[in-house]
Design an enzyme around this catalytic site. Structure first.
Site, PDB file in Angstrom:
ATOM      1  CE1 TYR A 155      95.844-116.631 -31.207  1.00 21.90           C
ATOM      2  CE2 TYR A 155      96.843-114.705 -30.194  1.00 21.90           C
ATOM      3  CZ  TYR A 155      96.163-115.901 -30.082  1.00 21.90           C
ATOM      4  OH  TYR A 155      95.804-116.347 -28.843  1.00 21.90           O
TER       5      TYR A 155
ATOM      6  NE  ARG B 151      96.678-110.443 -29.699  1.00 24.87           N
ATOM      7  CZ  ARG B 151      96.516-109.753 -30.812  1.00 24.87           C
ATOM      8  NH1 ARG B 151      97.334-108.765 -31.113  1.00 24.87           N
ATOM      9  NH2 ARG B 151      95.538-110.041 -31.614  1.00 24.87           N
TER      10      ARG B 151
ATOM     11  CD  GLU C 280      81.249-114.903 -20.592  1.00 28.41           C
ATOM     12  OE1 GLU C 280      81.877-115.340 -21.577  1.00 28.41           O
ATOM     13  OE2 GLU C 280      80.679-115.642 -19.784  1.00 28.41           O
TER      14      GLU C 280
ATOM     15  CB  CYS D 130     117.513-118.619 -30.323  1.00 31.87           C
ATOM     16  SG  CYS D 130     118.701-117.753 -29.311  1.00 31.87           S
ATOM     17  CD  GLU D 131     111.058-120.344 -31.467  1.00 32.59           C
ATOM     18  OE1 GLU D 131     110.184-120.259 -32.354  1.00 32.59           O
ATOM     19  OE2 GLU D 131     110.900-120.925 -30.390  1.00 32.59           O
TER      20      GLU D 131
HETATM   21  C1  LIG Z   1      88.050-115.428 -24.380  1.00 33.06           C
HETATM   22  C2  LIG Z   1      86.669-115.407 -23.897  1.00 33.06           C
HETATM   23  C3  LIG Z   1      86.005-114.194 -23.712  1.00 33.06           C
HETATM   24  C4  LIG Z   1      86.619-112.858 -24.031  1.00 33.06           C
HETATM   25  O1  LIG Z   1      86.803-112.672 -25.395  1.00 33.06           O
HETATM   26  P1  LIG Z   1      87.283-111.239 -25.946  1.00 33.06           P
HETATM   27  O2  LIG Z   1      87.446-111.454 -27.390  1.00 33.06           O
HETATM   28  O3  LIG Z   1      88.551-110.913 -25.260  1.00 33.06           O
HETATM   29  O4  LIG Z   1      86.200-110.257 -25.630  1.00 33.06           O
HETATM   30  C5  LIG Z   1      84.727-114.230 -23.189  1.00 33.06           C
HETATM   31  N1  LIG Z   1      84.118-115.409 -22.893  1.00 33.06           N
HETATM   32  C6  LIG Z   1      84.726-116.597 -23.071  1.00 33.06           C
HETATM   33  C7  LIG Z   1      84.007-117.846 -22.720  1.00 33.06           C
HETATM   34  C8  LIG Z   1      86.014-116.638 -23.588  1.00 33.06           C
HETATM   35  O5  LIG Z   1      86.616-117.814 -23.769  1.00 33.06           O
END
Ligand SMILES: *Cc1c(COP(=O)(O)O)cnc(C)c1O
Length: 426
Positions: A318, A314, A275, A346-347
């Protein structure tokens, strides 16, 4: 590698200059490259070649339907984490059998929608969710294919906010409890166990934590099979990191990731799902902004842009680094000077970079934030009533606005006055 390169002194997205797009759509805007998206997707396809596999794009990283259609047409599956994302995948033409549903807090309505319209599998995150899914599926006369997301208690060694595989994180079922929950799953009506799921975090820059987690999953696969479960699919999540600075970062390559998967899981006779989000989308997008002011402060100068933290959160969220480059390439001999690069919100948190060396820039000049394709546009808000910025997709020498900037009327008309505040008619 991406397709945002200088040619004749001007930064291009594939074969289009960013100055042309800026003149047409106005700044700030996001710009994505079809060739880069395609290239990154194919890297994963090649990395897993020979294995029965499906690459499911994590659409939370970049969810514009034009991007989903681009990847879906290449054969990508989609990893969704909400009913809204399911509908996006569906609208982009991706069939249910290529959609996996992740997320720690699925609602009954989301489950029912996915069951009705077709789903490859639910990645279930708790025994509690499993029971609700069983109830919803049985009520509809359906069977829900499931994996259980296990939490392998592995430290992904990434940013605190995006590590998800330690026992103190909210995700998944502790691996030590997995056999019990699988046993319950096998007894529940409306549930069909198809495999195991794991996702330990995002922006991993080392394969070792993946390998530790996948080794635990291999062991669990054998145990669950011995218990009588039919484990035919392993979903390994996303998380592969990308280089955010050009110079000194070398995160693992998809090919090495694939080789490790083959080594650790290759003899299990399973279908592999992954994923990835960031690695496909991150370097396939940039954010282009204009300089509004160069303000001289006490001992430091501020470059004030028309983009802000609401457009790209980001850095504020982060502490993330983005390379920021002028769209018109600086002459090699030009003196670079350190500036703080900030937005108009404004931060003080609305600071993209401190004391970053840049060639001299003047109001109206364009700059590009690199590696802004993933977790950029999708995390934007209208804070300070700043309209969501447009998204543009480039394909060779063509480009198209794939989400237009809303008008102020559209924004204001979303609010409604309650009856007691409507102005009395005279
Ligand atoms: C966020 C997420 C991803 C993707 O993560 P990447 O770092 O963008 O590759 C895949 N699976 C699940 C369950 C996630 O929460």
């Amino acid at each position: 590698m991406d397709h945002f390169l200088y040619r004749d002194g001007v930064l291009h997205a594939e074969d289009v200059t960013l100055t042309e797009i800026a003149a047409h759509v106005g700044t700030p805007f996001y710009c994505y490259s079809t060739a880069t998206l395609t290239r990154h997707f194919r890297l994963f396809q090649e990395a897993l070649a020979g294995l029965d596999h499906l690459v499911c794009f994590a659409i939370k990283s970049l969810s514009n339907q034009a991007v989903l259609r681009t990847l879906g047409d290449l054969g990508a599956g989609m990893d969704v984490v909400s009913g809204g994302e399911y509908r996006r995948a569906q609208a982009a033409g991706v069939p249910g059998e290529r959609i996996v549903f992740s997320g720690v807090g699925k609602t009954r309505a989301e489950m029912a929608y996915a069951l009705t319209h077709g789903i490859r599998q639910f990645n279930v995150e708790s025994a509690e969710e499993l029971r609700v899914l069983s109830d919803v599926a049985s009520g509809l006369g359906k069977t829900a294919p499931i994996t259980l997301r296990v939490n392998p208690d592995v430290d992904a060694k990434t940013h605190e906010k995006i590590a998800t595989g330690r026992k103190e994180d909210k995700f998944g079922v502790p691996i030590a409890r997995a056999r019990d929950v699988y046993a319950e799953a096998a007894r529940l009506p409306g549930i069909e166990v198809v495999g195991i799921d794991v996702h330990i975090g995002s922006q991993l820059t080392d394969l070792a934590p993946f390998e530790t987690a996948f080794t635990k999953i291999a062991d669990l696969t054998r145990e669950l099979r011995a218990d009588g479960h039919r484990i035919r699919r392993l979903d390994l999540g996303g998380g592969l990191g990308i280089p955010y600075t050009r110079s000194n970062e070398t995160p693992p390559l998809p090919l090495d990731y694939g080789a490790m998967i083959r080594r650790v899981l290759g003899d299990l006779d399973v279908e592999i799902e992954i994923e990835p989000g960031r690695l496909i989308a991150g370097n396939a997008g940039i954010l282009v902004a204009s300089v509004l002011y160069l303000k001289q402060g006490e001992g430091r100068d501020f470059l004030i842009l028309d983009a802000a933290m609401n457009d790209l959160i980001r850095p504020a969220m982060y502490g993330a680094h983005h390379d920021i480059v002028p769209v018109l390439e600086a002459q090699a001999a030009t003196d670079q000077r350190p500036v703080d690069i900030v937005g108009p919100v404004c931060e003080t948190g609305d600071t993209f970079a401190r004391q970053r060396s840049l060639p001299p820039l003047a109001p109206g000049d364009l700059v590009a934030f690199r590696s802004a394709g993933a977790y950029g546009a999708v995390m934007a808000s209208e804070y300070n009533t700043r309209p969501l910025i447009p998204e543009v997709l480039v394909h060779g020498d063509q480009y198209a606005v794939i989400r237009a900037r809303p008008s102020f009327d559209e924004i204001l008309n979303r609010d409604t006055l309650p009856s007691w505040l409507e102005s009395p008619t005279p």
